[in-house]
Each structure stands twice: as structure tokens, then as C-alpha cells.
Design an enzyme around this catalytic site. Sequence first.
Site, short mmCIF file in Angstrom:
data_model
loop_
_atom_site.label_atom_id
_atom_site.label_comp_id
_atom_site.label_asym_id
_atom_site.label_seq_id
_atom_site.Cartn_x
_atom_site.Cartn_y
_atom_site.Cartn_z
N CYS A 65 -7.01 13.01 -3.12
CA CYS A 65 -7.42 11.61 -2.91
C CYS A 65 -7.85 11.35 -1.47
O CYS A 65 -8.02 10.20 -1.07
CB CYS A 65 -6.28 10.66 -3.28
SG CYS A 65 -5.98 10.58 -5.05
N GLY A 66 -7.97 12.40 -0.67
CA GLY A 66 -8.52 12.21 0.67
C GLY A 66 -7.53 12.29 1.80
O GLY A 66 -7.83 11.90 2.93
N ASN A 68 -6.36 14.92 3.48
CA ASN A 68 -6.73 15.83 4.58
C ASN A 68 -7.76 15.17 5.50
O ASN A 68 -7.77 15.39 6.71
CB ASN A 68 -7.25 17.17 4.02
CG ASN A 68 -6.11 17.99 3.45
OD1 ASN A 68 -5.24 18.45 4.17
ND2 ASN A 68 -6.09 18.14 2.13
N HIS A 117 2.43 14.18 -0.47
CA HIS A 117 1.86 13.79 -1.77
C HIS A 117 2.94 13.15 -2.65
O HIS A 117 2.73 12.94 -3.85
CB HIS A 117 1.34 15.03 -2.52
CG HIS A 117 0.08 15.62 -1.96
ND1 HIS A 117 -1.00 14.86 -1.57
CD2 HIS A 117 -0.28 16.92 -1.75
CE1 HIS A 117 -1.97 15.66 -1.14
NE2 HIS A 117 -1.56 16.90 -1.24
N TYR A 202 -10.14 5.48 -1.09
CA TYR A 202 -11.12 6.50 -0.74
C TYR A 202 -12.53 5.91 -0.79
O TYR A 202 -13.36 6.14 0.07
CB TYR A 202 -10.96 7.62 -1.77
CG TYR A 202 -11.83 8.84 -1.54
CD1 TYR A 202 -11.37 9.89 -0.76
CD2 TYR A 202 -13.08 8.96 -2.15
CE1 TYR A 202 -12.14 11.03 -0.58
CE2 TYR A 202 -13.86 10.08 -1.96
CZ TYR A 202 -13.38 11.12 -1.17
OH TYR A 202 -14.15 12.24 -0.99
N PHE A 238 -17.99 12.50 6.14
CA PHE A 238 -17.68 13.63 5.26
C PHE A 238 -18.55 14.84 5.58
O PHE A 238 -18.10 15.98 5.59
CB PHE A 238 -17.81 13.25 3.78
CG PHE A 238 -17.03 14.18 2.90
CD1 PHE A 238 -15.69 13.95 2.65
CD2 PHE A 238 -17.63 15.31 2.36
CE1 PHE A 238 -14.96 14.83 1.87
CE2 PHE A 238 -16.90 16.20 1.58
CZ PHE A 238 -15.56 15.95 1.34
N ARG A 258 -14.94 19.42 -0.66
CA ARG A 258 -15.96 20.01 -1.53
C ARG A 258 -17.24 19.19 -1.54
O ARG A 258 -18.26 19.59 -1.02
CB ARG A 258 -15.39 20.18 -2.94
CG ARG A 258 -16.25 20.98 -3.90
CD ARG A 258 -15.62 21.05 -5.28
NE ARG A 258 -15.54 19.74 -5.90
CZ ARG A 258 -16.48 19.23 -6.69
NH1 ARG A 258 -17.56 19.92 -6.97
NH2 ARG A 258 -16.35 18.02 -7.21
N LYS A 259 -17.19 18.00 -2.14
CA LYS A 259 -18.40 17.18 -2.25
C LYS A 259 -18.19 15.82 -1.63
O LYS A 259 -19.07 15.25 -1.01
CB LYS A 259 -18.73 16.97 -3.74
CG LYS A 259 -19.79 17.90 -4.29
CD LYS A 259 -20.16 17.39 -5.68
CE LYS A 259 -21.24 18.24 -6.33
NZ LYS A 259 -21.47 17.77 -7.71
#
Length: 302
Positions: A65-66, A68, A117, A202, A238, A258-259
Amino acid sequence: MTEKTFTEEIEKALEKSKGLNLKELLFCYQGTLYPVTVCSAETFQALENFEARNDDLVLVSYPKCGINWLIQIVNDLIVTTLQTKHENAELPFIECGDPEKFQRMKQFPSPRIVATHLNYNHLPKSIFKNKAKILVVFRNPKDTAASFFHFHNNAPSVPSYNSWEEFFSEFMNGSVAWGSYFDHAVSWNKHIDDDNVLLLTYEDLKEDLLNGVKQIAEFFGFASTMEQSQSIADRASFQVVRERSKETHGAAGPLLFRKGVVGDWKTLFNETQNQKMDAKFKECLAGTKLEAKLKYDVYCKA
């Protein structure tokens, strides 16, 4: 955080996953599943006696969920506004690592980043007793599930699921690492108005990162100028974070970042799965403040 040691810790965990199947990857502690590669019952027992400080910066999210991304933003705020660089060789997640890490954390200078988490009910009591501030980030459940699936299937050493269908069913049952997204959401929704809790999404961070950085700085009491907040937001876009991810997170970098797009779930979900997720979301969160914040109808309608 010394990036080299942090990277080594992540790579060690990925190395431990090699040759394991999905059943061997997870163990159950107090009714929730966790990965054996980074968590242990001994560490959870030691965590109960973790001594939080009132100036700890507690960062919380369900996996994928963001968090990092959030860690990088908060780290940058510390460096930019306090002019100090943290030398922290631990994995920032308090539930990950060996039981002795909490002794070592006592030596860390304030403010410490305490990431997790875990859901509200599983946090160490001292966080509440000492009124540490808790920043929670949530992501819509469909993108969370899609991102979690891709992480499993793209990380070369992490056991893969046979299919998206198989993963979806486990995700909906909460039979994945760190348990149920919905239990996590319900537990945090109850505390959304607590004085020491700030909940961001996010999607909002993606939409307006500068505003997100300003909210985070204000919440944690960082005296960040407009110029500083802007440069932190630029460094945390990002695109930039992904480009630097090999440097900051080693081989796991491109897997963790990743994306980063909103709506990627549409490439995986079929009609039945959409209906199941919509019904489950409604059952757990209809009419709640978290539902309003997540703008489910905007981001999760097919």
C-alpha cells in the site's frame, strides 16, 4: 539508514525464500499468517516489550500500500529539516528481524522511524502509552491485491501462486502474509479520528504529492519550508523513486516499486471477482470514514 546494510537484509530475506512453497513460506502467530523469511514467534514475543518513544515516527500500512514510499519521504524530511542522516542498519519493520533488534534500537537517535504492516490491535502497547504519532497509509483493495500478486509472481525467489484466481481467493480469505486486508482496514477505521493518528491514501499521494508531504511534515512537527517540501516531493515522485530503487533497495527495488499506477487491477479482475470484492468492501466498510477517504466508487468500479 545505511542503504547497503538495509539492502543486504532484504536480499537475505529473499534468499531464504528460495525453494520454499507457499505453505512453507507462512506461519501462524495469534491467528494471523506471517512470512517465515522475515518474522518469527520469538520476535513477536520480544516486540511486546518494545519501548516506544513519544517522538518515534510510526508508519503503518497493509503490504503493497505504499509504505516503502512513505519511509523514503519521512527519511528525506528528517535529513532535510533536521540536517541529520540516520545510520540504521535494521529492517525498518518492527515485526521483522531477530528478537535482539529491539535492544539495538535503543541506541538509535531520535526521531526513529518505526514501520509496520501490523493492524492496530497487534501494535506494541508502548506506542499508545507514550502517545507516539502514527501515520497510516491505505490503498484501494483492488490495486493492493493486484500489486501483492505481482510481487509474489515477479520476485524470483518468492514462491509464486499458480494463478491470479488462486491468489484472489487466498487474499479474500485473509490467507496471505500479514492476514486480511479487511481486518486491517476495520481495525484502523476505528481509530481514524484519534489525535495521534493521520490516515492518508496512496491515491491522494499520487494525485498531489506536495500536499501529502506538507501534511506529513505538519503532523510529525517538521518545520519544512515550501521550498523544502517541493524538493522532497520531486525526489519522491514514483518515477524518481523507481529509478533509484536498485540503489536504495538492491535487487528487491524494482519489485517493491513496480508500476505505482492507480487502476492496474483492471488487467486482472474478472466480473465475478469485482462483485465479490465490492460486496466484501461494503460488508466491512460501508458508511465508514475510511470508505469515504478511499473513494471506492471512484477507484474501484469496473
